[in-house]
Design a protein around this motif. Structure first.
Motif, PDB file in Angstrom:
ATOM      1  N   GLU A  49      29.441  39.928 -11.517  1.00 32.58           N
ATOM      2  CA  GLU A  49      28.764  41.134 -11.985  1.00 32.58           C
ATOM      3  C   GLU A  49      27.644  40.864 -12.993  1.00 32.58           C
ATOM      4  O   GLU A  49      26.671  41.611 -13.066  1.00 32.58           O
ATOM      5  N   LEU A  50      27.779  39.804 -13.790  1.00 34.88           N
ATOM      6  CA  LEU A  50      26.838  39.573 -14.884  1.00 34.88           C
ATOM      7  C   LEU A  50      25.917  38.377 -14.645  1.00 34.88           C
ATOM      8  O   LEU A  50      25.135  38.023 -15.527  1.00 34.88           O
ATOM      9  N   GLU A  51      26.053  37.731 -13.481  1.00 30.39           N
ATOM     10  CA  GLU A  51      25.213  36.586 -13.120  1.00 30.39           C
ATOM     11  C   GLU A  51      25.308  35.456 -14.145  1.00 30.39           C
ATOM     12  O   GLU A  51      24.317  34.876 -14.574  1.00 30.39           O
ATOM     13  N   TRP A  52      26.537  35.160 -14.557  1.00 27.94           N
ATOM     14  CA  TRP A  52      26.749  34.067 -15.498  1.00 27.94           C
ATOM     15  C   TRP A  52      26.449  32.723 -14.851  1.00 27.94           C
ATOM     16  O   TRP A  52      26.503  32.561 -13.632  1.00 27.94           O
ATOM     17  N   GLY A  53      26.178  31.751 -15.708  1.00 28.95           N
ATOM     18  CA  GLY A  53      25.954  30.382 -15.254  1.00 28.95           C
ATOM     19  C   GLY A  53      26.930  29.438 -15.942  1.00 28.95           C
ATOM     20  O   GLY A  53      27.949  29.861 -16.510  1.00 28.95           O
ATOM     21  N   PHE A  54      26.585  28.144 -15.937  1.00 29.54           N
ATOM     22  CA  PHE A  54      27.480  27.145 -16.524  1.00 29.54           C
ATOM     23  C   PHE A  54      27.630  27.322 -18.038  1.00 29.54           C
ATOM     24  O   PHE A  54      28.683  27.034 -18.597  1.00 29.54           O
ATOM     25  N   THR A  55      26.577  27.783 -18.707  1.00 32.04           N
ATOM     26  CA  THR A  55      26.641  27.948 -20.159  1.00 32.04           C
ATOM     27  C   THR A  55      27.710  28.960 -20.551  1.00 32.04           C
ATOM     28  O   THR A  55      28.546  28.706 -21.440  1.00 32.04           O
ATOM     29  N   GLU A  56      27.708  30.120 -19.896  1.00 30.96           N
ATOM     30  CA  GLU A  56      28.687  31.150 -20.205  1.00 30.96           C
ATOM     31  C   GLU A  56      30.108  30.719 -19.831  1.00 30.96           C
ATOM     32  O   GLU A  56      31.071  30.972 -20.581  1.00 30.96           O
ATOM     33  N   MET A  57      30.243  30.055 -18.672  1.00 29.13           N
ATOM     34  CA  MET A  57      31.573  29.574 -18.279  1.00 29.13           C
ATOM     35  C   MET A  57      32.101  28.553 -19.277  1.00 29.13           C
ATOM     36  O   MET A  57      33.278  28.582 -19.664  1.00 29.13           O
ATOM     37  N   SER A  58      31.234  27.639 -19.710  1.00 30.15           N
ATOM     38  CA  SER A  58      31.642  26.612 -20.672  1.00 30.15           C
ATOM     39  C   SER A  58      32.084  27.240 -21.983  1.00 30.15           C
ATOM     40  O   SER A  58      33.067  26.801 -22.600  1.00 30.15           O
ATOM     41  N   ALA A  59      31.369  28.275 -22.425  1.00 29.48           N
ATOM     42  CA  ALA A  59      31.728  28.948 -23.675  1.00 29.48           C
ATOM     43  C   ALA A  59      33.119  29.570 -23.578  1.00 29.48           C
ATOM     44  O   ALA A  59      33.918  29.489 -24.524  1.00 29.48           O
ATOM     45  N   CYS A  60      33.424  30.186 -22.441  1.00 29.93           N
ATOM     46  CA  CYS A  60      34.735  30.816 -22.252  1.00 29.93           C
ATOM     47  C   CYS A  60      35.857  29.778 -22.314  1.00 29.93           C
ATOM     48  O   CYS A  60      36.876  29.980 -23.003  1.00 29.93           O
ATOM     49  N   PHE A  61      35.681  28.656 -21.617  1.00 29.53           N
ATOM     50  CA  PHE A  61      36.742  27.649 -21.592  1.00 29.53           C
ATOM     51  C   PHE A  61      36.838  26.901 -22.922  1.00 29.53           C
ATOM     52  O   PHE A  61      37.911  26.433 -23.306  1.00 29.53           O
ATOM     53  N   PHE A  62      35.708  26.778 -23.636  1.00 30.87           N
ATOM     54  CA  PHE A  62      35.740  26.169 -24.962  1.00 30.87           C
ATOM     55  C   PHE A  62      36.550  27.032 -25.921  1.00 30.87           C
ATOM     56  O   PHE A  62      37.382  26.542 -26.691  1.00 30.87           O
ATOM     57  N   ALA A  63      36.312  28.348 -25.855  1.00 33.48           N
ATOM     58  CA  ALA A  63      37.081  29.276 -26.695  1.00 33.48           C
ATOM     59  C   ALA A  63      38.558  29.236 -26.323  1.00 33.48           C
ATOM     60  O   ALA A  63      39.437  29.277 -27.198  1.00 33.48           O
TER      61      ALA A  63
END
Length: 238
Positions: A49-63
């Motif tokens: 829905e939000l057209e996320w990329g690797f940066t956003e995915m990495s932030a989620c898993f880092f958190a």
């Protein structure tokens, strides 16, 4: 499948027995697993829905990693140490991916790719249609070494192959079939495929050992693919 089964029979190893000691899930374990499921849900929603990329995915898993460490009462220091240890296992794979992609970048920026494409596909107009279709597959296989990207290879080759197929009387769908067989199968071999190099690097397998194992079954599948292309021509597949 038959090849893999025969290979397994010829290279048997002794069975090993290991007694596993397991513990029941604690409340902290369940909370961490719940956070993992929630994180995957958030990432999936973001990608769709939000057209996320690797940066956003990495932030989620880092958190998630930080939260899991704190919930497990590791503290900031131990959590960071565990995170770094996990990163060490992947850094070599990351370097391999970068080196693999650099070959494609150099050939593309140096305008060498266009010359390779022209040399591979232009001669096909001078040979019989059936042989031309098979040679298209082989040419795609060769071309996948400098261009490991499916979309990039299609963008470079299809503007040439579409009119060429019309010229020699080859259905366009068979042209696409030759592209699919030739390009995708080479992902098992080409060292410019970052994903392949990363996987075998993490598994601790040397590329030359992998090549010795996978070369024969890949050639067998290519032969079957060539037969499929010739069959498609005979039955008028389009």
């Amino acid at each position: 499948m038959v090849y893999i089964i025969r290979f397994a029979h010829k290279n048997r190893i002794k069975k090993t027995y290991q007694i596993l000691e397991t513990d029941k899930l604690t409340l902290r374990n369940k909370i961490i697993l719940g956070l993992l499921a929630i994180t995957f849900g958030i990432v999936t929603y973001g990608l769709i829905e939000l057209e996320w990329g690797f940066t956003e995915m990495s932030a989620c898993f880092f958190a998630l990693a930080l939260a899991s460490g704190l919930i497990a009462k590791f503290g900031f220091n131990k959590t960071t140490e565990i995170y770094v240890d996990g990163f060490k296992e992947l850094i070599f794979a990351c370097v391999i991916i970068g080196l693999a992609n650099s070959i494609s970048i150099i050939l593309t920026k140096g305008l060498v790719i266009d010359t390779i494409v022209y040399a591979l596909f232009t001669p096909l107009k001078n040979i019989p249609t059936a042989l031309s279709a098979v040679m298209m597959m082989i040419s795609h296989s060769i071309l996948h070494f400098p261009i490991p990207s499916y979309s990039g290879q299609a963008i470079l080759t299809m503007p040439i192959l579409t009119p060429l197929s019309d010229l020699i009387g080859l259905p366009r769908q068979i042209t696409v079939l030759a592209y699919q067989y030739g390009a995708i199968l080479m992902d098992l071999i080409v060292p410019t495929n970052g994903a392949l190099m990363a996987v075998i690097a993490i598994a601790g397998i040397k590329y030359n050992n992998w090549l010795k194992f996978i070369l024969k079954p890949t050639l067998i599948i290519l032969v079957l693919a060539a037969i499929a292309i010739l069959t498609a021509i005979q039955i008028g597949y389009h």
